[in-house]
Design an enzyme around this catalytic site. Structure first.
Site, PDB file in Angstrom:
ATOM      1  N   LYS A 126       0.804  -1.187  -0.141  1.00  0.00           N
ATOM      2  CA  LYS A 126       0.052   0.030  -0.006  1.00  0.00           C
ATOM      3  C   LYS A 126       0.949   1.273  -0.102  1.00  0.00           C
ATOM      4  O   LYS A 126       1.872   1.101   0.504  1.00  0.00           O
ATOM      5  CB  LYS A 126      -0.634   0.088   1.234  1.00  0.00           C
ATOM      6  CG  LYS A 126      -2.085   0.694   1.223  1.00  0.00           C
ATOM      7  CD  LYS A 126      -3.085   0.007   0.507  1.00  0.00           C
ATOM      8  CE  LYS A 126      -4.431   0.954   0.271  1.00  0.00           C
ATOM      9  NZ  LYS A 126      -5.497   0.013  -0.309  1.00  0.00           N
ATOM     10  N   ASP A 166      -7.021   4.152  -4.590  1.00  0.00           N
ATOM     11  CA  ASP A 166      -7.680   4.121  -3.232  1.00  0.00           C
ATOM     12  C   ASP A 166      -8.205   5.469  -3.177  1.00  0.00           C
ATOM     13  O   ASP A 166      -8.671   6.237  -4.097  1.00  0.00           O
ATOM     14  CB  ASP A 166      -6.644   3.603  -2.270  1.00  0.00           C
ATOM     15  CG  ASP A 166      -7.307   2.930  -0.886  1.00  0.00           C
ATOM     16  OD1 ASP A 166      -7.921   1.880  -0.926  1.00  0.00           O
ATOM     17  OD2 ASP A 166      -7.429   3.862   0.212  1.00  0.00           O
ATOM     18  N   ASN A 240     -15.568   6.051  -5.412  1.00  0.00           N
ATOM     19  CA  ASN A 240     -15.689   4.995  -6.418  1.00  0.00           C
ATOM     20  C   ASN A 240     -16.541   3.759  -5.925  1.00  0.00           C
ATOM     21  O   ASN A 240     -17.430   3.134  -6.548  1.00  0.00           O
ATOM     22  CB  ASN A 240     -14.247   4.524  -6.757  1.00  0.00           C
ATOM     23  CG  ASN A 240     -14.058   3.262  -7.503  1.00  0.00           C
ATOM     24  OD1 ASN A 240     -13.921   2.133  -7.128  1.00  0.00           O
ATOM     25  ND2 ASN A 240     -14.397   3.596  -8.704  1.00  0.00           N
TER      26      ASN A 240
HETATM   27  P1  NDP Z   1     -12.798   7.847  -3.064  1.00  0.00           P
HETATM   28  O1  NDP Z   1     -11.835   8.676  -2.802  1.00  0.00           O
HETATM   29  O2  NDP Z   1     -13.488   7.519  -4.429  1.00  0.00           O
HETATM   30  O3  NDP Z   1     -14.075   8.085  -2.003  1.00  0.00           O
HETATM   31  C1  NDP Z   1     -14.000   8.077  -0.656  1.00  0.00           C
HETATM   32  C2  NDP Z   1     -15.157   8.440  -0.191  1.00  0.00           C
HETATM   33  O4  NDP Z   1     -15.061   8.454   1.378  1.00  0.00           O
HETATM   34  C3  NDP Z   1     -15.571  10.036  -0.277  1.00  0.00           C
HETATM   35  O5  NDP Z   1     -17.205   9.929  -0.390  1.00  0.00           O
HETATM   36  C4  NDP Z   1     -15.072  10.628   0.841  1.00  0.00           C
HETATM   37  O6  NDP Z   1     -15.761  11.810   1.217  1.00  0.00           O
HETATM   38  C5  NDP Z   1     -15.195   9.420   1.775  1.00  0.00           C
HETATM   39  N1  NDP Z   1     -14.598   9.683   3.003  1.00  0.00           N
HETATM   40  C6  NDP Z   1     -13.072   9.605   2.662  1.00  0.00           C
HETATM   41  N2  NDP Z   1     -12.225   9.796   3.919  1.00  0.00           N
HETATM   42  C7  NDP Z   1     -13.237  10.124   4.933  1.00  0.00           C
HETATM   43  C8  NDP Z   1     -13.473  10.348   6.042  1.00  0.00           C
HETATM   44  N3  NDP Z   1     -12.201  10.348   6.969  1.00  0.00           N
HETATM   45  N4  NDP Z   1     -14.457  10.698   6.709  1.00  0.00           N
HETATM   46  C9  NDP Z   1     -15.738  10.614   5.980  1.00  0.00           C
HETATM   47  N5  NDP Z   1     -15.729  10.467   4.887  1.00  0.00           N
HETATM   48  C10 NDP Z   1     -14.670   9.880   4.234  1.00  0.00           C
HETATM   49  O7  NDP Z   1     -12.271   6.356  -2.371  1.00  0.00           O
HETATM   50  P2  NDP Z   1     -12.810   4.738  -2.721  1.00  0.00           P
HETATM   51  O8  NDP Z   1     -14.186   4.782  -2.897  1.00  0.00           O
HETATM   52  O9  NDP Z   1     -11.765   4.080  -3.729  1.00  0.00           O
HETATM   53  O10 NDP Z   1     -12.534   4.048  -1.330  1.00  0.00           O
HETATM   54  C11 NDP Z   1     -13.499   4.003  -0.352  1.00  0.00           C
HETATM   55  C12 NDP Z   1     -12.986   3.078   0.485  1.00  0.00           C
HETATM   56  O11 NDP Z   1     -12.792   1.572   0.030  1.00  0.00           O
HETATM   57  C13 NDP Z   1     -11.524   3.165   1.513  1.00  0.00           C
HETATM   58  O12 NDP Z   1     -11.585   2.540   2.566  1.00  0.00           O
HETATM   59  C14 NDP Z   1     -10.669   2.203   0.165  1.00  0.00           C
HETATM   60  O13 NDP Z   1      -9.290   1.771   1.152  1.00  0.00           O
HETATM   61  C15 NDP Z   1     -11.523   1.128   0.103  1.00  0.00           C
HETATM   62  N6  NDP Z   1     -11.175   0.393  -0.818  1.00  0.00           N
HETATM   63  C16 NDP Z   1     -11.020   0.871  -2.252  1.00  0.00           C
HETATM   64  C17 NDP Z   1     -10.992   0.090  -3.376  1.00  0.00           C
HETATM   65  C18 NDP Z   1     -10.617   0.575  -4.692  1.00  0.00           C
HETATM   66  O14 NDP Z   1     -10.602   0.006  -5.626  1.00  0.00           O
HETATM   67  N7  NDP Z   1     -10.748   1.841  -4.840  1.00  0.00           N
HETATM   68  C19 NDP Z   1     -10.678  -1.307  -3.187  1.00  0.00           C
HETATM   69  C20 NDP Z   1     -10.967  -1.760  -1.904  1.00  0.00           C
HETATM   70  C21 NDP Z   1     -11.107  -1.007  -0.752  1.00  0.00           C
HETATM   71  P3  NDP Z   1     -14.955  13.031   0.823  1.00  0.00           P
HETATM   72  O15 NDP Z   1     -15.013  13.235  -0.622  1.00  0.00           O
HETATM   73  O16 NDP Z   1     -15.662  14.220   1.547  1.00  0.00           O
HETATM   74  O17 NDP Z   1     -13.461  12.997   1.562  1.00  0.00           O
HETATM   75  O1  2IT Z   2      -7.825  -1.696  -0.924  1.00  0.00           O
HETATM   76  C1  2IT Z   2      -7.605  -2.180  -1.888  1.00  0.00           C
HETATM   77  O2  2IT Z   2      -7.882  -3.371  -2.152  1.00  0.00           O
HETATM   78  C2  2IT Z   2      -7.505  -1.124  -3.221  1.00  0.00           C
HETATM   79  N1  2IT Z   2      -7.530  -0.135  -2.889  1.00  0.00           N
HETATM   80  C3  2IT Z   2      -7.311  -1.864  -4.373  1.00  0.00           C
HETATM   81  C4  2IT Z   2      -5.863  -2.209  -4.803  1.00  0.00           C
HETATM   82  C5  2IT Z   2      -5.567  -2.609  -6.187  1.00  0.00           C
HETATM   83  O3  2IT Z   2      -4.359  -3.208  -6.316  1.00  0.00           O
HETATM   84  O4  2IT Z   2      -6.481  -2.897  -7.074  1.00  0.00           O
END
Ligand code: NDP
Ligand code: 2IT
Length: 446
Positions: A126, A166, A240
């Site tokens: 990461k 992420d 996302n």
């Molecule tokens: P994005 O940046 O696309 O979206 C994040 C969302 O979460 C936004 O709506 C954001 O709001 C909110 N958020 C982030 N930090 C905070 C906080 N401290 N308090 C409240 N709201 C918060 O990220 P993703 O959708 O990609 O990721 C979301 C979660 O999923 C994370 O935990 C990530 O690690 C996990 N994840 C992502 C993967 C991926 O492929 N993208 C894969 C597996 C897990 P704001 O815009 O106001 O900050």
């Molecule tokens: O938390 C996760 O699994 C991710 N942000 C995706 C990692 C990846 O390599 O696609």
């Protein structure tokens, strides 16, 4: 002698002080695998767990960049290469002001087991930065990404370490990062995943984490002869993962009624249908606005500074960030008779909340299993890149669905086999751990 979780945790806390999220993630895994450490002396005596909590390598670097006003800004960049026993380091990059070494170690540690569960040959890693993309111009984000890659490029490679997105790193950032990598390395390779479809990306990768979480939840419900069909669902976040969780809930015929961001949440009792979701995607991915605008646009309520967990519903999908679902929230969900909680985010539920769900018989799918579809589809992107192939949407979606079915099966079976039936936390931790532990034993003391 029984393996002492508390002695192990004391050592972790001493070696890695001030990293509460990392301790939290390690504690959960070591509690789950204690019976394994007792049953398999080989694993215990070869200090496998002790080795797993120590990153193979940590890279920290200065990221200087020039803002639109001509001022030099300095951020900190990281890549935590956690474990390469079963494949190249693989895991996302997070750009968020809260990023620090402890947060990335927790995420890298979770990634080891998640990636093992995908059935694909992927190690754990990461990275990221305390850079905040919010309020920055596209040019500022580009200059930051270029500076970040100016250091990172020498540490990564399609067979070494393959970052992806992420929080705060989506298709725009991956584009800038890839462009700079290509310029420095003079190589067009699958060094990053989440690339655009026209330049090495896989179809369905943008959808994969959210879709996969819902596929996983559907399997959990299927084991109880139930389905998401006609169920009302709480979703947090609006990035996302949240967007594509809602899209897949809609495909199955469920109803998503909430979305949130760090400002608050919206409640739309009629459901966030595909048309409203398209508006949200434009708001978040193009206009980069706030979720409160949804309330104004569609005439629903917005709850400033609140999270959606008090709303009555059947299922809950935390898809924003770590520790966003407190014990209080968990109590509310239980008293509202929520039947399932599946984590789209990484470690969104506090440990006491997880225990409460388990004690109360609420179906609980932990992030390292439920959100593994994203990294799994990254693995599919790597396969396509390595084979110079381009698979169609349906092919990738089917593979994703099958992988989620397989992950569900291995968590379910591992929980049964080790005396904790229905406990997906124990099942995921044990199944993921055993795969990596066996590889580490086979490869000697490295
Ligand atoms: P994005 O940046 O696309 O979206 C994040 C969302 O979460 C936004 O709506 C954001 O709001 C909110 N958020 C982030 N930090 C905070 C906080 N401290 N308090 C409240 N709201 C918060 O990220 P993703 O959708 O990609 O990721 C979301 C979660 O999923 C994370 O935990 C990530 O690690 C996990 N994840 C992502 C993967 C991926 O492929 N993208 C894969 C597996 C897990 P704001 O815009 O106001 O900050
Ligand atoms: O938390 C996760 O699994 C991710 N942000 C995706 C990692 C990846 O390599 O696609």
């Amino acid at each position: 002698m029984t393996y002492s979780v508390s002695a192990f945790m004391e050592q972790v806390a001493q070696r890695s002080p001030g990293e509460p999220e990392f301790h939290q993630a390690v504690q959960e895994v070591v509690e789950s695998i204690q019976p394994i450490l007792d049953a398999y002396p080989d694993i215990r005596d070869n200090s496998v767990m002790e080795r797993m909590v120590e990153p193979e390598r940590v890279i920290m670097f200065r990221v200087p960049w020039v803002d639109d006003a001509g001022k030099i800004q300095v951020n900190r960049g990281f890549r935590v290469e956690m474990n390469s026993a079963i494949g190249p380091y693989k895991g996302g990059l997070r750009f968020h002001p809260t990023v620090n070494l402890g947060i990335l170690k927790f995420l890298g540690f979770e990634q080891i087991f998640k990636n093992a569960l995908t059935t694909l040959p992927l190690g754990g890693g990461k990275g990221g930065s305390d850079f905040d993309p919010k309020g920055k111009s596209d040019n500022e984000v580009m200059r930051f990404c270029q500076s970040f890659m100016n250091e990172l490029w020498r540490h990564i490679g399609d067979r070494t370490d393959v970052p992806a997105g992420d929080i705060g790193v989506g298709s725009r950032e991956i584009g800038f990062l890839f462009g700079q990598y290509k310029k420095l390395a003079n190589q067009f390779s699958g060094v990053l995943t989440g690339k655009g479809h026209g330049w090495g990306g896989s179809l369905i990768r943008p959808e994969a984490t959210g879709y996969g979480t819902i596929y996983f939840a559907e399997e959990m419900l299927k084991a109880k002869d139930d389905s998401i069909y006609k169920k009302s669902c709480l979703v947090s976040g609006s990035g996302n993962v949240a967007q594509y969780a809602v899209e897949n809930i809609n495909r199955i015929g469920g109803k998503a009624v909430t979305l949130s961001d760090s400002g608050g949440y919206i409640y739309d009792k009629d459901g966030i249908d595909d048309e409203k979701l398209a508006w949200v995607k434009d708001l978040k991915n193009v206009r980069r606005g706030r979720i409160r605008d949804y309330a104004e646009r569609f005439g629903v309520d917005y709850f400033e500074g609140k999270r959606p967990w008090a709303v009555e519903a059947d299922c809950a999908f935390p898809c924003a960030t770590q520790n966003e679902l407190s014990l209080q929230d968990a109590k509310r969900l239980v008293s509202n008779n929520v039947i399932l909680v599946a984590e789209g985010a990484n470690m969104p539920t506090v440990p006491d909340g997880v225990r409460l769900f388990q004690d109360e018989g609420t179906l609980f799918g932990p992030g390292k299993a439920a959100n593994a579809g994203g990294v799994a589809t990254s693995g599919l992107e790597m396969s396509q890149n390595a084979g110079h192939a381009v698979w169609d949407r349906n092919t990738v979606d089917k593979k994703l669905r099958n992988i989620m079915v397989d992950i569900h099966k291995s968590c379910y079976q591992a929980a049964e086999a080790h005396g904790t039936p229905g406990n997906y936390v124990a099942g995921a931790n044990i199944a993921g751990f055993l795969k990596v532990a066996e590889a580490m034993l086979a490869q000697g003391v490295v």
